[in-house]
Design an enzyme around this catalytic site. Structure first.
Site, PDB file in Angstrom:
ATOM      1  N   GLU A  39       9.041   7.954 -17.020  1.00 58.86           N
ATOM      2  CA  GLU A  39       7.829   8.340 -17.226  1.00 58.86           C
ATOM      3  C   GLU A  39       7.391   7.732 -18.860  1.00 58.86           C
ATOM      4  OE1 GLU A  39       7.958  12.172 -14.364  1.00 58.86           O
ATOM      5  OE2 GLU A  39       8.484  12.615 -16.397  1.00 58.86           O
ATOM      6  N   SER A  84      13.992  21.123 -17.052  1.00 57.61           N
ATOM      7  CA  SER A  84      12.759  21.873 -17.344  1.00 57.61           C
ATOM      8  C   SER A  84      13.179  23.064 -18.071  1.00 57.61           C
ATOM      9  CB  SER A  84      12.253  22.136 -15.981  1.00 57.61           C
ATOM     10  OG  SER A  84      11.360  23.174 -16.140  1.00 57.61           O
ATOM     11  N   HIS A 144       1.071  -1.098   0.097  1.00 58.86           N
ATOM     12  CA  HIS A 144       0.106  -0.149  -0.095  1.00 58.86           C
ATOM     13  C   HIS A 144       0.928   1.445  -0.049  1.00 58.86           C
ATOM     14  CE1 HIS A 144      -3.420  -2.850   1.257  1.00 58.86           C
ATOM     15  NE2 HIS A 144      -2.470  -3.302   1.966  1.00 58.86           N
ATOM     16  N   LYS A 188      15.498  21.576 -12.145  1.00 55.29           N
ATOM     17  CA  LYS A 188      14.772  20.239 -12.235  1.00 55.29           C
ATOM     18  C   LYS A 188      15.629  19.277 -13.164  1.00 55.29           C
ATOM     19  CE  LYS A 188      11.303  19.239 -11.295  1.00 55.29           C
ATOM     20  NZ  LYS A 188      10.005  19.451 -11.971  1.00 55.29           N
TER      21      LYS A 188
END
Ligand code: ARG
Length: 460
Positions: free
Chosen positions: A291, A278, A157, A284
């Site tokens: 992804e 970024s 979880h 970043k």
């Protein structure tokens, strides 16, 4: 005269819109090599059956070699009216060697031809996938061996659950990838069957030796029924399921690493080579490789369900709907075959922070060990679970760590607690306790490494 292969019974021309709608050359051109190989083998089969002289067959085979040369050199020119790869190659062959080219299609239909081409093409692509999968598994196993002593929290979880090893986590994904490799091996047997010789639907009227033809093309066997052979696309659907499952596994692995690479976890950092920045925020460093692996899974699932929709309810044998099998297959294979090496590269080059993993281990993750301590003293597990839960609550109410509860407090919860309970407050001991096959002990993890290494050693 109508220039179409099938033009004999037609007097009117195709509407230009229909011409474009009907054509598959834009995407099936990637079958060029399979189409040439299939035709060369078929020319030889025709010669063996007495339908071509040796010389005619040689002319056709050599002509097809020249066509292949043009494709290879990137100078094959697609002409107006080249409906698909089969039409294009035959048209060019005719230009190169003249009317004898017209004997090549004897007894053959594009229906058995396209099904054969697709299987030939897919077989080679899947062999690449198999290698890529094995490389990825190899990277995971190698890291697992090198980094076997790093402990990390295991989660259920997404909540801290029990201590585990980083290697155990790595191998958990390696086993899923091995299933993908085994599934692939299994489905290759159903890909590698030859529809050639099925004609349009009713079989070949000439004495073609299909067994010999299948051997020549490296197929395991000819397909057993012509009606089924021209329209069976199970092998495409199975491949798409395999691709979907493989991407699903990659997406779950990627998701774990995205979480582990977040600032809050800081268990790993991706190499610059697999990250991007970024355009606005200078600080970043984003895990775009992971992804994309996660995101592309959705795309492959879509291809799979799309094809199943196309196949559902089709009447027997060939229907033009089946032309819709190629784009999803090409896209899915290309996606997986690009994804696997990116995953292997990202995994091979990431940095692991063992200290941060160790710091993320929290005392409450040993609550299960506390219950197990009492089990070893003969207390029924149901009761020990309750006692350990009460210990967690007691520590929480006192604002101290579970591991700092004095023995007297533990004894107030159950008389079986003794001095030796102190020994269980060790994450290392906790993972070593789980020494069964598939567990977290060093030995049990090493066993997995050895098993996978042995499997990798066997030829694919
Ligand atoms: N381009 C077609 C396909 O991909 C080839 C087979 C055409 N057969 C036919 N009967 N029109 O399915």
């Amino acid at each position: 005269m109508n220039a179409k292969l099938w033009g004999g019974r037609f007097s009117g021309a195709l509407d230009p819109l229909m011409e474009e709608f009907n054509a598959s050359i834009d995407f099936d051109r990637r079958l060029w090599q399979a189409d040439i190989l299939g035709s060369q083998a078929y020319a030889r089969a025709l010669a063996r059956a007495g339908l071509l002289t040796e010389q005619e067959a040689e002319q056709i085979v050599a002509g097809l070699e020249r066509v292949a040369g043009e494709w290879r050199a990137g100078c094959f020119e697609i002409a107006n009216g080249d409906e698909d790869i089969h039409t294009a190659n035959e048209r060019r062959l005719t230009e190169l060697i003249g009317p004898v080219a017209g004997k090549l299609h004897t007894g053959r239909s594009r229906n058995d031809q396209v099904a054969t081409d697709l299987r030939l093409w897919l077989r080679e692509e899947l062999r690449t996938s198999q290698q890529e999968l094995r490389t990825l598994i190899g990277v995971a196993v190698e890291r697992a061996a090198d980094e076997i002593d790093l402990l990390m929290p295991g989660y259920t979880h997404l909540q801290p659950a029990q201590p585990t090893r980083w290697s155990h986590w790595l191998l958990s994904h390696a086993w899923a990838w091995q299933r993908d490799a085994l599934r692939l091996q299994d489905l290759l047997a159903r890909v590698n069957l030859m529809p050639l010789g099925n004609g349009a639907l009713a079989g070949n009227p000439f004495p073609i030796d299909r067994d010999q033809l299948a051997r020549d093309l490296g197929f395991d066997a000819p397909t057993p029924n012509s009606l089924d052979g021209v329209s069976d696309r199970d092998f495409v659907a199975e491949t798409l399921f395999w691709a979907a499952m493989t991407m699903l596994h990659l997406s779950r692995w990627a998701e774990d690493l995205i979480i582990y690479s977040s600032r809050e976890f800081s268990f790993v950092t991706l190499a610059d080579a697999y990250s991007t920045g970024s355009s606005l925020m200078p600080q970043k460093k984003n895990p775009d490789s992971l992804e994309l692996l996660r995101g592309k899974a959705g795309r492959v699932f879509g291809k799979m369900s799309g094809l199943l929709m196309t196949l559902k309810g089709l009447p027997s044998t060939y229907n033009k709907d089946l032309q819709e099998d190629k784009e999803p297959l090409f896209d899915a294979i290309e996606t997986v075959n690009r994804a696997l090496p990116v995953a292997a590269g990202a995994l091979a080059t990431l940095t692991v922070y063992g200290l941060n993993m160790a710091r993320a281990l929290v005392p409450e993750m040993l609550a299960t060990d506390l219950a197990e301590y009492l089990v070893r003293k003969g207390v029924p597990f149901r009761e020990t679970h309750h006692v350990a839960g009460a210990a967690v609550a007691l520590a929480e109410s006192q604002g101290i760590a579970l591991t700092d509860l004095p023995l007297a407090e533990l004894r107030s919860l159950h008389p079986a607690f003794e001095e030796d309970v102190a020994a269980i407050w060790s994450y290392a001991r906790s993972v070593e306790q789980r020494d069964v096959r598939g567990g977290t002990s060093r030995r049990a993890v090493q066993e997995q490494i050895d098993d996978l290494l042995q499997w990798l050693d066997e030829p694919a």
